[in-house]
Scaffold this motif. Sequence first.
Motif, short mmCIF file in Angstrom:
data_model
loop_
_atom_site.label_atom_id
_atom_site.label_comp_id
_atom_site.label_asym_id
_atom_site.label_seq_id
_atom_site.Cartn_x
_atom_site.Cartn_y
_atom_site.Cartn_z
N TRP A 166 10.52 -14.74 6.66
CA TRP A 166 9.65 -15.44 5.72
C TRP A 166 8.18 -15.19 6.04
O TRP A 166 7.36 -14.94 5.14
CB TRP A 166 9.94 -16.95 5.76
N GLU A 169 7.21 -11.53 5.07
CA GLU A 169 7.12 -11.35 3.62
C GLU A 169 5.87 -12.03 3.06
O GLU A 169 5.18 -11.47 2.21
CB GLU A 169 8.37 -11.91 2.95
N THR A 170 5.56 -13.22 3.55
CA THR A 170 4.38 -13.94 3.08
C THR A 170 3.11 -13.19 3.44
O THR A 170 2.18 -13.05 2.63
CB THR A 170 4.33 -15.35 3.69
N SER A 184 0.29 -11.53 0.84
CA SER A 184 -1.11 -11.96 0.86
C SER A 184 -2.06 -10.83 1.20
O SER A 184 -3.22 -10.85 0.79
CB SER A 184 -1.28 -13.10 1.87
N ALA A 187 1.78 -12.48 -6.48
CA ALA A 187 2.55 -13.72 -6.41
C ALA A 187 3.38 -13.92 -7.68
O ALA A 187 4.54 -14.33 -7.62
CB ALA A 187 1.63 -14.92 -6.19
#
Length: 235
Positions: A156, A159-160, A164, A172
Motif C-alpha cells: 500500500w 503504490e501510494t 503521488s 488519482a
Amino acid sequence: MSEAMLSKVRKLLAQAEDPACTPAESAAFTAKATELIARYGVDRALLAARDPTTDPVGDRVLDIVAPYARDKVGLLAAVAEPLRCRCVRRRQGNGFALHLFGFASDLERVDLLFTSLLVQAAHGLAATAVPADDHPAAFRRSWLAGFAQVIGGRLWAAETAAASESGAPSVALVLADRSDRVQRRLAEEYPRLRTAPPRRLGGTGFGSGAEAGRHADLGGRDLGGTTAPERQLGR
C-alpha cells in the motif's frame, strides 16, 4: 514489463539477496525494486487511460493447494488489494481456486509478487524454530498472518508513493476508475458474493512472521511466469 525494467529489478534483487549484503543494504535494494514495480503499475494505468486496448480488464484463476491453503489465500489477498485487484475464494478439493479480477498489468504484478513471496515465506518458515510450548501448525499459521499483514502494508505504501510522485494531476482519478471497473467486473461474475468471516489464530508466530515480511523482497525473482510447485509451502 519492459526488458529494461526487468533487468533493473532482477539486478536489484540479486544484490538484495547476496549473503554478503548487510541488512541495511538489502533493505535499500529491496525498496528500490518495490518502487520500480509500483511505478510500472502507475505508468501502465496512465497509458491505458489514453488507449484502453493496451491494458484490458481481465481475470485469471490460481490454484492454491494444501498445506496452509487458507493462509496462502490471505497472502494473495494482501498482495492483490494494494495492486487494485480483487479475488474470490472458491473451495477446491483440499485447497482453493482463487478467481482474480484486475487489469492485465496488475494481474501480472500480483502473480509475480505472490509467487516470489510464497517462496520467501517457505524459506522463512523453514528457518524459524517453533517454540516448545506452541503447536507447530498454529505457530506457522500465525507466522504467515504476520508476514501477510506487513507485506500488504508495504505494498500500500509503495503504490501510494508511486501515485503521488507520478506528477500526473489525473492519476488519482485514473486509479480510482480502474478500481471501480474491476469491482464492476467482479460483481457481474459474482452478483451474490458474501464476505468470509475473520479468522481467529492462536499461534505465537505473528511477530516473527511480521519481521520476515519487513525484510521480504517485493520485486519477484522471476517476472516471466509462475509454476504450480512455486505455490506450495512445506509443513
